[in-house]
Write an enzyme that holds these catalytic residues in place. Structure first.
Site, PDB file in Angstrom:
ATOM      1  N   GLY A  82     -48.834 -87.077 -15.409  1.00  0.00           N
ATOM      2  CA  GLY A  82     -49.711 -86.477 -14.411  1.00  0.00           C
ATOM      3  C   GLY A  82     -50.944 -87.298 -14.089  1.00  0.00           C
ATOM      4  CD  GLU A  83     -54.673 -86.511 -17.032  1.00  0.00           C
ATOM      5  OE1 GLU A  83     -55.896 -86.498 -17.135  1.00  0.00           O
ATOM      6  OE2 GLU A  83     -53.912 -86.058 -17.904  1.00  0.00           O
ATOM      7  CB  THR A 111     -47.066 -80.603 -13.107  1.00  0.00           C
ATOM      8  OG1 THR A 111     -46.855 -79.278 -13.609  1.00  0.00           O
ATOM      9  CG2 THR A 111     -48.524 -80.966 -13.268  1.00  0.00           C
ATOM     10  N   GLY A 146     -55.708 -78.577  -9.713  1.00  0.00           N
ATOM     11  CA  GLY A 146     -56.813 -78.461 -10.663  1.00  0.00           C
ATOM     12  C   GLY A 146     -57.422 -79.820 -10.964  1.00  0.00           C
ATOM     13  CG  LEU A 172     -38.297 -84.853 -19.125  1.00  0.00           C
ATOM     14  CD1 LEU A 172     -39.074 -83.729 -19.769  1.00  0.00           C
ATOM     15  CD2 LEU A 172     -37.090 -85.222 -19.978  1.00  0.00           C
TER      16      LEU A 172
END
Ligand code: FES
Ligand code: FES
Lengths: 176, 694
Positions: B653-654, B455, B226, B579
């Site tokens: 994620g970014e 992710t 996405g 994590l």
């Protein structure tokens, strides 16, 4: 004058099973798999042979199935990602992709894996790539798959998640 | 290789059994194909559907005259086929629906639309008459901030940089195009949608169709990427739902790749003027980051590119502003790290120019300008290990051996250089709910409408749950990706794991309490605990929170062709607790890979005459391919920060895409002595500089 014929019976042998369907002449092998046979493993990323998501093996060679008309492949032997595992035992490439995290969203993955199967066979037959040294030996001698060879030969399969580093590691693990 | 769990849905993904939105074919499914406008501005005069409806298998052509009416919503990009206005080229003006995809496509080609075109204006210029200062920029921050006396401090600074950086439009292009399979049954709407958050899609559809949201179910079990462009509902889900209602059939709508650029958002073109004033030691005394960008007339979106300049370095006297022009163009929106990816490109290139001007090593310059507080608010950072990332990265990269002089390393006709840039991404958290259940037999089930867009969300939520429950992970099943589950925020803003994970953690701890109350004996019909973090997430926390990092790049530039090849890219990040090392590393590397594209090849040009993006497909819009990516490494620093959430995680994620383009651009300058301030770094731009006598 009779109406022009716009459909034909087509038999596709997919993963060892013969499927006979009356197909529109405009139907691609990809749409035949996805919309007619319920085999959605091969993905549609662009429908224009620009991304590799739809890669399957046709008579043993990797091909972008969005670019092939089904009616022109009557009788073809097609292997999709669904046909690679042996029951519950994953194909070594599938297992390596899982272990090396060679994907994220997974949408390019079936194409990457089928492409890798075809690519390994091509190198095994001695087919050179753009990065194969000219002195790499006589035709037919297998080309060793260095990371650079893998990267070059896998560049028809785009991965927007950016899993290339892990894809190359996964394939390298299997070909080592 | 990490020992952390592999992706829970990994087996389905490598065997091809994972089903994405368009891979559901209920009996009687019809197929939709949209018709985009071919003028850049104007009105639809008429739509001639005669030839289209004559196509064998034709079911319907939806136009603004017969499509179901929608209620007004804030995001007007969703109000498709409601009136005759064409606000930009590519805006949908009709939808063909047929028995087969082939017929729908042929119908769409046969629809004849007559337009009354109007004069359009589609190209951003630095002094465009439509430019204005908006109230806010994306993420709700004030568009303009002025602190102290920038002009005075800048005038007094002994070292000054004044440089303007430009970025073209960029497209997200996830590999799975936007797709929906929708059907209506007894007044209820079911949709498999390719989106980053099914709760938001459900709520928006409820508003659009004026229905109770309980009667809508949106499923996003597997999503093929996405990167922001599926963060908000997109037209395909509205079109599919309208067509399914109109025809009474299930309808599949998959947007053709070449139509995406116009209708799913993109990173807008940006012009960024940077002015840095510093002492002889390189310490910044004045900073101005002035952003000029564009939006559409449909929706105001202002990429907050100046935001990182409020967060990164000491700067008492500063000016950070955004100006935007509403042009007759497609609506921009989120693309991976909106604001940070673009803004840090400009800031971190300017920092490199400052390092050169002050004669300070670029790593050292950033260390000297480090700050413990968020300069804009004065709040202390809950944790900030930028300096540690820079030092650790320099050590791993071998930075100390670098000759700082540009053009100091050659290999035949190649010029070799290296560069550095910082990375930054704020910590966002959104309220979420979640459920934890235990069966009488002692098996656990987590229910939360999280979305895994690649992710590894499913996997990490299982880990979080197992840890909070104190049980083995294989006893925990995770259900995500459906609006029928407890409501949860979208996968966006790198906030998924923190937001969903907090709610999951809370539900699990509550469940453990319930089990303990019963002395550890489980009732035969099991137990369920529900949690909501609405009140846990402070509206005005005492700390500023962000992830930081440093990226180092080595490039080779061919002096004959001007081609830049990336040799190495190394990132070190401080992003709280990672994590799952296996999937976390993939997130960092994936972001960095997209950053390579931003630096070297991605760019979309606006055709002034037609109001159209020139590069709309994957043959013309180049994204990195396998051979473009060599030697990308990501590392991280263990960061323990008690102020984040129960897991101690920040988003990852970014941040990987933030700083990459600057590190590469700075490396190209180091290699060649040529400063190209316009991305991407295409051969022709470099050749012009390389040919100039030096
Ligand atoms: S879908 Fe066939 S190459 Fe992209
Ligand atoms: S894994 Fe998402 S595109 Fe490759």
């Amino acid at each position: 004058m009779a109406a022009p014929q716009t459909t034909s019976p087509v038999t596709l042998h997919v993963n060892g099973v013969a499927h006979r369907r009356e197909l529109d002449h405009r139907t691609t092998v990809l749409d035949a798999l996805r919309e007619h046979l319920g085999l959605t493993g091969a993905k549609k990323g662009c429908d224009h042979a620009q991304c590799g998501a739809c890669t399957v093996l046709v008579d043993g060679r990797r091909a972008n199935s969005c670019l092939l008309l089904a009616v022109a492949h009557d009788g073809a032997e097609i292997t999709t990602v669904e046909g690679l595992a042996d029951g519950d035992d994953l194909h070594p490439l599938q297992a390596a992709f899982l272990e090396h995290d060679g994907f994220q969203c997974g949408y390019c993955t079936p194409g990457q894996i089928c492409s890798a199967v075809g690519m390994i066979a091509e190198a095994g037959e001695g087919a050179p790539s753009h990065v194969t040294p000219l002195a790499a030996g006589p035709p037919g001698v297998p080309v060793p798959l260095s990371p650079d060879e893998i990267r070059e030969r896998m560049s028809g399969n785009l991965c927007r998640c950016g899993a290339y580093v892990n894809i190359v590691a996964a394939i390298g693990d299997v070909t080592r | 290789m990490s020992t952390d769990p592999v992706r829970l849905e990994g087996r389905e993904k490598v065997t091809g059994s994972a089903r994405y939105a368009a891979e559901h074919t209920p009996p009687g499914t019809a197929y939709a194909w949209p018709v985009p406008a071919t003028v850049a501005l104007g009105r639809v005069l008429s739509v001639d559907t005669g030839a289209a409806m004559a196509e064998p298998g034709a079911l319907a052509v939806l136009t603004h005259e017969n499509a179901p009416r929608l209620k007004d919503v804030e995001d007007r990009t969703l109000l498709v086929l409601q009136n005759d206005r064409v606000p930009h080229r590519g805006w949908y003006v009709a939808l063909a629906v047929a028995e087969t995809p082939e017929a729908a496509r042929a119908m769409a080609a046969a629809v004849r639309v007559a337009y009354a075109p109007e004069e359009h204006d589609a190209v951003l210029t630095p002094e465009h008459p439509r430019l204005y200062f908006p109230e806010e920029a994306n993420s709700g921050i004030p568009a303009c901030r002025e602190r102290g006396d920038f002009d005075g401090a800048y005038a007094r600074a002994p070292v000054r940089i004044d440089a303007t950086y430009t970025l073209p439009g960029l497209h997200n292009h996830p590999m799975e195009p936007h797709a929906t399979t929708a059907r209506w049954e007894d007044g209820r709407l079911f949709a498999h949608d390719s989106c980053q958050g099914a709760t938001a899609v459900q709520e928006t559809l409820a508003a659009l169709f004026g229905m109770d949201k309980e009667r809508i179910t949106v499923v996003a079990e597997h999503v093929g990427g996405g990167f922001g462009c599926k963060g908000t509902p997109r037209p395909q889900v509205v079109l599919a739902a309208m067509a399914a209602r109109h025809t009474g059939r299930p309808v599949k709508a998959v947007l053709p790749r070449a139509q995406l650029a116009a209708v799913v958002g993109h990173r807008p073109p940006l012009i960024q003027r940077m002015r840095l004033g510093a002492g002889e030691d390189g310490v910044i005394t004045a900073l101005a980051h002035e952003v000029t960008t564009q939006t559409s007339t449909v929706r105001e979106f202002v990429e907050q590119a100046a935001a990182p300049s409020r967060a990164m370095y000491v700067s008492l006297d500063s000016r950070t502003t955004h100006r935007v022009a509403a042009l007759d163009v497609p609506s921009p929106s989120w693309m991976r790290a909106p604001g940070e990816a673009s803004g840090m490109y400009a800031l971190e290139c300017a920092m490199d120019e400052l390092a050169c001007a002050a004669g300070v090593d670029p790593v050292e310059l950033r260390v000297r300008n480090d700050t413990a507080t968020y300069p804009d608010s004065g709040k202390p950072y809950s944790s900030r290990h930028l300096v540690e990332c820079l030092r650790e990265g320099a050590r791993r990269f071998g930075w100390d051996a670098r000759d700082p002089r540009p053009r100091s390393r050659t290999e035949g006709r190649l010029l070799i250089g290296s560069g550095v840039a910082s990375s930054f991404y704020p910590v966002y958290l959104m309220p979420s709910s979640a459920q934890a259940q235990v069966t009488g037999a002692g098996r656990y089930r987590i229910r939360v409408n999280a979305t895994d867009i690649g992710t590894g969300a499913r996997t990490v939520l299982a880990q979080i749950a197992a840890e909070a429950l104190g049980v083995a992970q294989d006893l925990v099943a995770v259900e995500i990706g459906s609006s029928a589950l407890p409501a949860a925020p979208l996968a966006g803003g790198s906030a998924g794991t923190g937001s969903w994970g907090w709610a999951v953690h809370k539900a699990c701890r509550t469940l453990v309490g319930m089990i303990d109350e019963r002395g550890g004996t489980l009732p035969t019909d099991g137990l369920t605990a529900t949690a909501d973090t609405g009140e846990d997430i402070a509206s005005d926390p005492p700390h500023a929170k962000a992830s930081f990092g440093a990226q180092f790049a080595e490039v080779a530039v061919d002096t004959d062709t001007g081609e830049v090849r990336l040799r190495r890219l190394l990132g070190v990040f401080a992003a709280g607790r990672v994590l799952n090392a296996r999937t976390g590393r993939s997130q960092f590397i994936g972001g960095m890979t997209m950053g390579v594209g931003m630096a070297l090849m991605e760019g979309s040009t606006m055709d002034a005459r037609f109001g159209d993006f020139a590069e709309r497909d994957l043959a013309s819009y180049h994204v990195p391919a396998c051979a473009d990516v060599r030697g990308i490494e990501a590392h991280w620093i263990d960061e323990h920060d008690p102020w984040l959430n129960p897991m101690g995680s920040k988003g990852i994620g970014e941040i990987g895409i933030v700083g990459t383009a600057a590190a590469i651009a700075n490396a190209v300058h180091h290699a060649t002595g040529v400063r190209v301030r316009d991305l991407p770094l295409l051969p022709e731009k470099l050749l012009a500089g390389l040919e100039r006598p030096r």
